[in-house]
Design an enzyme around this catalytic site. Structure first.
Site, PDB file in Angstrom:
ATOM      1  N   HIS A 119      48.504 -80.640 -24.735  1.00 25.21           N
ATOM      2  CA  HIS A 119      47.740 -81.750 -25.306  1.00 25.21           C
ATOM      3  C   HIS A 119      47.541 -81.475 -26.804  1.00 25.21           C
ATOM      4  O   HIS A 119      47.176 -80.353 -27.177  1.00 25.21           O
ATOM      5  CB  HIS A 119      46.382 -81.863 -24.600  1.00 25.21           C
ATOM      6  CG  HIS A 119      45.557 -82.987 -25.112  1.00 25.21           C
ATOM      7  ND1 HIS A 119      45.832 -84.305 -24.803  1.00 25.21           N
ATOM      8  CD2 HIS A 119      44.493 -83.003 -25.941  1.00 25.21           C
ATOM      9  CE1 HIS A 119      44.952 -85.080 -25.425  1.00 25.21           C
ATOM     10  NE2 HIS A 119      44.125 -84.321 -26.119  1.00 25.21           N
ATOM     11  N   SER A 146      46.723 -77.539 -27.230  1.00 25.68           N
ATOM     12  CA  SER A 146      46.205 -76.727 -26.112  1.00 25.68           C
ATOM     13  C   SER A 146      47.127 -76.878 -24.917  1.00 25.68           C
ATOM     14  O   SER A 146      47.608 -77.968 -24.632  1.00 25.68           O
ATOM     15  CB  SER A 146      44.822 -77.233 -25.674  1.00 25.68           C
ATOM     16  OG  SER A 146      43.937 -77.332 -26.768  1.00 25.68           O
ATOM     17  N   ASP A 155      42.843 -84.128 -18.929  1.00 26.81           N
ATOM     18  CA  ASP A 155      42.726 -83.125 -19.997  1.00 26.81           C
ATOM     19  C   ASP A 155      41.527 -82.183 -19.835  1.00 26.81           C
ATOM     20  O   ASP A 155      40.940 -81.719 -20.821  1.00 26.81           O
ATOM     21  CB  ASP A 155      42.624 -83.806 -21.386  1.00 26.81           C
ATOM     22  CG  ASP A 155      43.849 -84.658 -21.695  1.00 26.81           C
ATOM     23  OD1 ASP A 155      44.931 -84.333 -21.172  1.00 26.81           O
ATOM     24  OD2 ASP A 155      43.706 -85.638 -22.442  1.00 26.81           O
TER      25      ASP A 155
HETATM   26  C1  GRF Z   1      53.374 -83.658 -27.679  1.00 32.95           C
HETATM   27  O1  GRF Z   1      52.758 -83.874 -28.907  1.00 32.95           O
HETATM   28  C2  GRF Z   1      52.379 -83.260 -26.652  1.00 32.95           C
HETATM   29  O2  GRF Z   1      51.245 -82.643 -27.183  1.00 32.95           O
HETATM   30  C3  GRF Z   1      51.967 -84.565 -26.034  1.00 32.95           C
HETATM   31  O3  GRF Z   1      53.140 -85.348 -26.060  1.00 32.95           O
HETATM   32  C4  GRF Z   1      53.974 -84.937 -27.117  1.00 32.95           C
HETATM   33  C5  GRF Z   1      55.333 -84.728 -26.546  1.00 32.95           C
HETATM   34  O4  GRF Z   1      56.317 -84.577 -27.532  1.00 32.95           O
HETATM   35  N1  GRF Z   1      51.457 -84.356 -24.706  1.00 32.95           N
HETATM   36  P1  GRF Z   1      57.799 -84.207 -27.146  1.00 32.95           P
HETATM   37  O5  GRF Z   1      58.327 -85.308 -26.213  1.00 32.95           O
HETATM   38  O6  GRF Z   1      57.770 -82.891 -26.479  1.00 32.95           O
HETATM   39  O7  GRF Z   1      58.553 -84.194 -28.437  1.00 32.95           O
END
Ligand code: GRF
Length: 329
Positions: A119, A146, A155
């Site tokens: 997250h 996190s 979350d």
């Molecule tokens: C990340 O920023 C993560 O924190 C959130 O979704 C985004 C995923 O990005 N849960 P990616 O698809 O891994 O580039």
């Protein structure tokens, strides 16, 4: 099995990664899993979005993929399809990486302790969406990411690891988000690897057994034949109710030894559930059974019940009586 021309074949704890978008965190975990001594392998990349970029990368790298659109399906049905694919692939853990669907409570309970998520905030701050804008708006010095265990509440599961990212003057959600992404790519592979391998980490398993054993009334720890043991009663007259056994006497198991009621019971359990129980050398002859701990699916409630039962079988009557009375309320 994922194979790459210049990469060793990976054998390890099997994880499925769920994505909805670019899948850059999935890619970070995938390439980390190809480093020497990596404890895990990705056996499936699954998505609810057919044209998610991450799927293309997974295919390019020879990782099996699965797509099931959430449109036109109930949450339960969609979850069931994703779950079936993960199970068919042999996944022991699910790793959410930008998976934009909330999983049903039943699904999460079935995989309790075996789903992780990343997250983009320093939890417990900024659960939910728009985390960068909210951090900037609040005047925070730092944002971050996190990794947490997924529980039915959004979350809110145990935070396993975090990384801080400085907020620069003039940052926009986009500029800040790009740097948090870089940090995520360092954080997630490490946190996933640590978490999935702790089931085979003797220190983790010992700490867990110790915690469960010593919450029982009037217990203390004492070494026995070079291994940690747990006794009930006074230091002087106490009796052992559990032993922690780390690959002792040539056994491949890390286990907790507890007392069964009879040799018949011991032999029956070992025969019918050989993945859970074994008859330890020496101790087995006097009714101690080994509960195997170094496998990915240890049921710790079950271990706690056995410890309680073993405790009760040797505890002085004055203690079991008190326990019985407490149990009535
Ligand atoms: C990340 O920023 C993560 O924190 C959130 O979704 C985004 C995923 O990005 N849960 P990616 O698809 O891994 O580039």
């Amino acid at each position: 099995m994922a194979k790459g021309a210049n990469n060793r074949e990976s054998h390890g704890i099997k994880i499925a990664v769920f994505i909805s978008g670019s899948g850059t965190n999935m890619a970070a975990i995938l390439y980390a899993s190809r480093l020497a001594d990596a404890p895990l392998e990705i056996v499936l990349v699954a998505s609810n979005i057919a044209d998610a970029d991450g799927l293309k990368l997974a295919e390019l790298e020879g990782i099996p993929t699965f797509v099931h659109s959430h449109k036109g399906h109930s949450r339960t049905d969609h979850d069931a399809a994703m779950e079936a694919a993960a199970k068919d692939a042999g996944a022991q853990f699910l790793v959410l990486a930008g998976y934009m669907r909330i999983l049903s409570d039943e699904f999460v309970r079935r995989w309790e302790g075996r789903i992780l998520n990343i997250h983009p905030s320093l939890l417990p701050k900024y659960k939910g969406l728009d985390t960068f804008a909210r951090a900037i708006e609040a005047g925070d010095n730092h944002a971050g990411a996190s990794v947490h265990v997924v529980t039915p509440e959004l979350d809110a599961g145990e935070v396993l690891a975090q990384v801080r990212v400085t907020i620069a003057p003039g940052d926009t959600p986009e500029t800040l988000g790009a740097r948090v992404k870089l940090a995520e790519h360092q954080l997630y592979p490490r946190a996933v690897a640590d978490y999935v391998s702790r089931g085979t980490d003797p220190d983790f398993l010992y700490a867990k057994v110790r915690e469960l054993a010593l919450t029982l009334p009037e217990t203390h720890e004492r070494e026995s034949h070079g291994s940690p043991g747990f006794r009930v009663g006074t230091e002087k007259t106490g009796k052992f109710f559990a032993h922690f056994s780390q690959q002792h006497h040539g056994s491949e198991h890390i286990a907790v030894l507890v007392k069964t009621g009879s040799m018949d019971e011991l032999l029956h359990l070992v025969e019918t559930q050989p993945d859970t129980y074994y008859k330890p050398a020496y101790y087995g002859a006097s009714g101690w059974i080994g509960i195997i701990l170094n496998n990915a699916n240890v049921d710790w409630d079950h271990v706690a019940q056995w410890l309680g039962r073993s405790w009760r079988s040797v505890a002085p009557v004055r203690l079991t009586k008190l326990h019985d009375i407490a149990d009535m309320f």
